[in-house]
Scaffold this active site. Structure first.
Site, short mmCIF file in Angstrom:
data_model
loop_
_atom_site.label_atom_id
_atom_site.label_comp_id
_atom_site.label_asym_id
_atom_site.label_seq_id
_atom_site.Cartn_x
_atom_site.Cartn_y
_atom_site.Cartn_z
N ASP A 7 -9.18 -6.44 -3.99
CA ASP A 7 -8.78 -5.15 -3.41
C ASP A 7 -9.69 -4.03 -3.91
O ASP A 7 -9.77 -3.77 -5.11
CB ASP A 7 -7.32 -4.87 -3.80
CG ASP A 7 -6.72 -3.68 -3.06
OD1 ASP A 7 -7.47 -2.86 -2.53
OD2 ASP A 7 -5.48 -3.58 -3.03
N SER B 218 0.84 -1.21 0.00
CA SER B 218 0.00 0.00 0.00
C SER B 218 0.87 1.26 0.00
O SER B 218 1.68 1.42 -0.92
CB SER B 218 -0.96 -0.05 1.19
OG SER B 218 -2.01 0.85 1.01
N HIS C 20 -7.95 -5.39 0.25
CA HIS C 20 -6.67 -4.70 0.31
C HIS C 20 -5.76 -5.30 1.39
O HIS C 20 -4.56 -5.48 1.17
CB HIS C 20 -6.95 -3.23 0.63
CG HIS C 20 -5.78 -2.32 0.51
ND1 HIS C 20 -5.16 -2.08 -0.68
CD2 HIS C 20 -5.10 -1.61 1.44
CE1 HIS C 20 -4.15 -1.23 -0.49
NE2 HIS C 20 -4.10 -0.94 0.80
#
Lengths: 372, 372
Positions: free
Chosen positions: A316, A152, A349
């Site tokens: 995600d 991320s 995610h």
């Protein structure tokens, strides 16, 4: 693995992307040993709500190890028997009240005024983080990294490294991230989170005192981020609807039980977070655009010399796989060497953190020089 | 088609699911003619931010026709040469300030006090809407509907009809909706929207005066709903990032241009909306659970006698197709007749409104008695 100690790195002055120059202090942790040639270092970068505590435990009694402990350690994918691994706290780390976090941000006292920066603190970017990490690396006598990796916002830092310091690394690993934060993600979970905090009357342009903090706004911001981080099924099982208990009350204020359960779960995690640091970090994530400063995304990604591995997760909601695929295609078209490894998890995610076992093997191979 | 006129339906008292009894007035529109046997009526129900203006124009000069005009009209899927089509304004319609909307909600004057209900207005549900529509239908002498159909919150009303008045309809069409609002959707876009409005210091528990309204909270609520209604690609093309213009300013307050463009687009749509009506409607959508009042979802869906057609969109972020598939499976397992028709559009949830051409043919066939 031995217990981990927080270390501290300071720069008397650092010129940020926005043009302001300030003194910087950030914490960092290391795992494994730097070899004599100083050519076995891997930089791991942390995600939005995490810290430099990427692996190991501070004390053997700790309930949990660091956030990528499944990947970092002796014999693991990022093998501390071979590699010297570093991770820094980011500027404006949102866990500003966590005693194990060392960061510089709005809560820091501005040495020029003797008072906290508050919202006079300059906006930071993940390009700044790469620059500060570079100073740390050089202070340790390291000329070139084996790899920069992260999930991320950690992947955003890895890509900034690859584009801005192309000759200082061999490999770049970008997990659940991409070259640009998608517009939907930027608006729905980041700009909306900023707006929520600013809407709280206790925000006071960031000048709030301890104990008088914009908790309601921060809580809503955390809810938004939390909700995007997992997937539909995760919420159904974590906070199930219950038609029996959720009778209709005449009052509009009555939240259903599943909403109360979710809010309580968010409240339990709030203690270390600071609203102003949250605003700055949300801004940095939404401003992530590797094309900034270049004529095009192609030009930016074309600068990369490192081998690149991008690892998106099929479910995600923040960085859907199509964005990783697009970046991989561009890098290869520009003559680079990029690989794509999609993981299949229902955890959305967060799979990039909680399902690290799904990509441990390809990651280990990639770090040993094999394209995936 | 001739121009459309708003009509008004009133009940001196209606007992709501929450137990409160109040007088109700709602607007409605009709298209086509009721036949002599009164057996050609189709009820169409509106979605979250829409009104009873499902088709046609109020005046030939109107820029746009009603929201499902692609489906409703002479020779169209819901053929007004054959069918008599009705659509009502919902309780607490969020376009409370739209002069073409007739609704009862917090902005209505409570006849018992002579003042606006404000947040003393009882919470409403889509089961209530089905009940009120049933009274309207019966007042017109209609015993049984050919079909009840609608997208999103309209589909919730159609399912409430099918479960609670199983012998009053032949067919039920549920577009981009489902038997229960998913937990993720409920929390991220509905509870968060309610929280955003309540966070605005101008909310004052719904007692705000005209001109002193919680606009910032409502704006954030609208942003959240808007963002979930489309898909990643739609935002990239509607509000593109621009690395050249989005240089980093030192101020945390500087929103990037794409965020400002989005906020402006939301602002332009805000005029007819009322914050308290928005809170009540968001609550109704998040409380949509067809199992409420039954032992199980299976028991509730097992009551349906009408043929059911569920039409999800593959890119829908609010009601992903798996939820429609699950409901169809349950209905068929319980001995009902349910069909599933998935549309493929990049427009996410809103495909159920803006891409009606994608399901016009199967809908027309289904209404003529053919299973899909």
């Amino acid at each position: 693995m031995d217990t981990v100690k927080k270390q501290v790195f300071s720069l008397d002055s650092y010129r940020m992307e926005c043009g302001e120059t300030i003194p910087i202090t950030v914490g960092f942790e290391t795992y494994g040993e730097l070899n004599e040639k100083k050519n076995n270092a891997v930089l791991v970068c942390h995600f939005f709500s995490a810290t430099s505590h990427a692996a190991g435990k501070y004390s053997h009694d700790d309930a949990d190890p660091g956030w990528w402990d499944a990947l970092i350690g002796p014999g693991k994918a990022i093998d501390t028997d071979r590699y010297f691994v570093l991770c820094t706290d980011n500027l404006c780390n949102i866990q500003a009240k966590n005693p194990n976090v060392v960061t510089t941000g709005p809560r820091t006292v501005n040495p020029q005024t003797g008072e906290r920066y508050g919202t006079s603190f300059p906006a930071f970017t993940y390009r700044d983080m790469a620059g500060i990490q570079r100073e740390l690396i050089r202070s340790l006598g390291i000329e070139k990294l084996l790899a920069v990796a992260g999930p991320s916002a950690g992947g955003m830092q890895a890509l900034n490294w690859a584009v801005h310091y192309p000759d200082m690394m061999d490999a770049c690993v970008v997990v659940i991230s991409g070259a640009q934060t998608p517009v939907l993600t930027s608006l729905a979970y980041l700009q909306a989170a900023i707006d929520a905090i600013i809407l709280d009357p206790k925000w006071k342009d960031g000048t709030y005192d301890e104990g008088e903090e914009p908790e309601a706004g921060l809580h809503l911001a955390l809810q938004l981020m939390n909700l995007a981080a997992y997937q539909y099924g995760w919420y159904e099982s974590s906070f199930p609807r219950d038609a029996k208990r959720d009778v209709i009350s005449p009052s509009y204020q009555k939240n259903p039980e599943f909403a109360e359960a979710f809010k309580e779960a968010v409240s339990k995690r709030m203690q270390p977070y600071d609203a102003s640091h949250y605003v700055y970090t949300a801004r940095a994530v939404m401003m992530h655009d590797i094309a900034r400063g270049f004529d095009s995304l192609e030009e930016a990604l074309g600068r990369i010399q490192a081998r690149v591995l991008m690892i998106p997760c099929v479910s995600d909601l923040l960085f859907p796989p199509q964005y990783s695929k697009q970046a991989v295609d561009i890098i290869n078209r520009k003559g680079g060497r990029a690989s794509y490894y999609e993981i299949d998890s229902p955890n959305g995610h967060m799979a990039g953190v909680v399902d690290a076992h799904l990509f441990a093997e390809p990651l280990a191979s990639f770090l040993r020089g094999k394209d995936i």
